[in-house]
Enzyme design. Structure first.
Site, short mmCIF file in Angstrom:
data_model
loop_
_atom_site.label_atom_id
_atom_site.label_comp_id
_atom_site.label_asym_id
_atom_site.label_seq_id
_atom_site.Cartn_x
_atom_site.Cartn_y
_atom_site.Cartn_z
N ARG A 232 1.39 -1.14 -0.07
CA ARG A 232 0.00 -0.06 0.26
C ARG A 232 1.11 1.23 -0.07
NH1 ARG A 232 -1.80 1.73 4.23
NH2 ARG A 232 -2.87 -0.55 5.55
N TYR B 58 -14.10 17.98 -16.10
CA TYR B 58 -14.59 16.21 -16.15
C TYR B 58 -15.77 15.67 -14.53
CZ TYR B 58 -14.66 11.16 -15.48
OH TYR B 58 -14.58 9.61 -15.70
N ASP C 113 -4.76 18.91 -15.42
CA ASP C 113 -5.16 17.39 -15.68
C ASP C 113 -4.92 17.65 -17.08
OD1 ASP C 113 -6.68 15.65 -16.58
OD2 ASP C 113 -7.94 15.37 -15.50
N LYS D 10 -6.83 6.22 -19.52
CA LYS D 10 -6.71 7.25 -21.33
C LYS D 10 -5.33 6.54 -21.93
CE LYS D 10 -10.69 7.20 -18.50
NZ LYS D 10 -10.38 9.45 -18.11
C1 LIG Z 1 -11.53 9.78 -16.94
C2 LIG Z 1 -10.90 10.87 -17.00
C3 LIG Z 1 -10.38 11.20 -15.21
C4 LIG Z 1 -10.65 10.38 -14.09
O1 LIG Z 1 -9.97 9.27 -14.18
P1 LIG Z 1 -10.44 7.89 -13.66
O2 LIG Z 1 -8.31 6.90 -14.21
O3 LIG Z 1 -11.63 7.22 -14.69
O4 LIG Z 1 -9.94 8.05 -12.06
C5 LIG Z 1 -10.16 12.49 -14.78
N1 LIG Z 1 -9.64 13.50 -16.08
C6 LIG Z 1 -9.93 13.03 -17.50
C7 LIG Z 1 -9.53 14.37 -17.71
C8 LIG Z 1 -10.72 12.56 -17.31
O5 LIG Z 1 -11.00 11.59 -18.73
#
Ligand SMILES: *Cc1c(COP(=O)(O)O)cnc(C)c1O
Length: 386
Positions: A47, A99, A172, A197
């Protein structure tokens, strides 16, 4: 060292003990200690740390041009760690087309602990300056390009204003990936990724990361991971280490296909508007050009169709799969108003221009001709119905 070489070699060195060219997966929850609290390699419990986390963190930090990375169970896990560094009464300013999951995290969870979220239009410097002066936030958080409207926010403009007010900037960078954009080099303090992603790229795992040059923040992020249980699995980290080796190749192909899709959609009468930062008609094309090396694989389009017809359209493709998420090798199509962004109240969706006619395409790396043929068939069917 250039991007692709870093992606393949940093944090990806052959195993010292066996010579295995690909480092193994350390599927262990705990580590033998030489004496109580005397650790052989700094690990005591997965962890708080695992060699697969460390390897991947070295790779991701190098790709973002940052000193440190911390990997998490998901993008929202990374966001949770980030917010956990705040205290009751603190304010965060975020771009108004955040998001959906990040928005929900603030409004449904952290609002209960006294952390305030203020949404603002971050495209005009005077409005940003005023919001900073009036609300004294701790962080400014935004995506660029944004999801799903692919708006572009000027990173260096926001970071410079924020710094003037002793506010930290968090970007982000999920949509652009470090291949096209490095926010730290433009003054951001922290970069967040949903590694689920493009970094993962194969739609087979969930993970996230925070990258920073600040060793104090890095220590807080590592602590939050351990204290809140936000760790990823060693296997997922190993998968990610494998995936990022091909990030450059994939992103080039995503972009090539996305440009073709954007141009195809632009020419169709049932399409009211195409959102892609690489189109010269995009209102922030100049800023995109300044801060990005490329424009990515996401294309959104607003259709001149009723809700019922849009829902039928997005269900009618055969190569584009109707699914949430993005950034994988396979092309996906999403109806934000009823899927990814349904957790944002309709009134707020309307305010930012997210209508029921909006469709988001995550353009994959299949053969371009097949993608265009799939779209052609789906659109022609709708044009006949009208
Ligand atoms: C999918 C996404 C998130 C969240 O990420 P997870 O891996 O699904 O928790 C945050 N910001 C953006 C721009 C995203 O596309």
């Amino acid at each position: 060292m250039k991007f692709s070489t870093k992606a393949i070699h940093i944090g990806q060195e052959p195993d010292k003990e066996t010579g295995a060219v690909v480092p193994p997966i350390y599927l262990t929850s705990t580590y033998q200690q030489d004496a109580p609290a005397v650790l052989r390699a700094g690990y005591d419990y997965t962890r708080s740390g695992n060699p697969n986390f460390t390897n991947l963190e070295r790779t991701l930090a190098a790709l973002e041009g940052g000193a440190h990375a911390t990997v998490f169970s998901s993008g929202l896990g990374a966001m949770t760690a980030l917010i956990s560094t705040l205290k009751a009464g603190d304010t965060i300013i975020a771009a108004d087309d955040l998001y959906g999951g990040t928005y929900r995290l603030f409004t449904e969870i952290f609002s209960k602990f006294g952390i305030k979220l203020l949404l603002a239009d971050l495209s005009h410097s005077s409005a940003v300056e005023e919001a900073l002066a009036r609300n004294k936030p701790v962080w400014v958080i935004f995506e660029t390009p944004t999801n799903p409207l692919l708006r572009i926010i000027d990173i260096s403009m926001i970071a410079a204003l924020a710094r003037k007010h002793s506010v930290r900037t968090v970007v982000d960078n999920t949509f652009a990936t470090p291949y096209w954009q490095n926010p730290l080099s433009r003054g951001a303090d922290v970069v967040l990724h949903s590694a689920t992603k493009y970094l993962g790229g194969h739609s087979d795992m969930i993970s996230g990361t925070l990258v920073t040059d600040d060793s104090g923040l890095k220590a807080q992020f590592d602590f939050a991971r351990k204290a809140l249980g936000l760790n990823p699995s060693p296997f997922d980290c190993w998968l990610l280490s494998r995936s990022v080796k091909t990030l450059a190749l994939r992103m080039e192909k995503h972009q090539e296909n996305a440009i073709a899709v954007a141009q195809f959609l632009t020419a169709r009468p049932i399409v009211k508007k195409v959102y892609y930062p690489g189109l010269t008609a995009h209102p922030a094309y100049k800023t995109a050009k300044k801060q990005m090396r490329g424009f990515g694989g996401m294309v959104s389009a607003e259709f001149n169709l009723t809700l019922e017809h849009v829902r039928r359209l997005v269900s009618s493709f055969s190569v584009f799969t109707l699914a949430e998420s993005l950034g994988g090798v396979e092309s996906l199509v999403d109806h934000p108003a009823s899927m990814t962004h349904a957790s944002i109240p309709q009134e707020e969706r309307k305010q930012i221009g997210l209508s029921h006619g909006l469709v988001r395409f995550s353009v994959g790396i299949e053969d371009k001709a097949d993608l265009l043929e799939d779209l052609e068939r789906g659109l022609r069917r709708m044009e006949r119905v009208l």
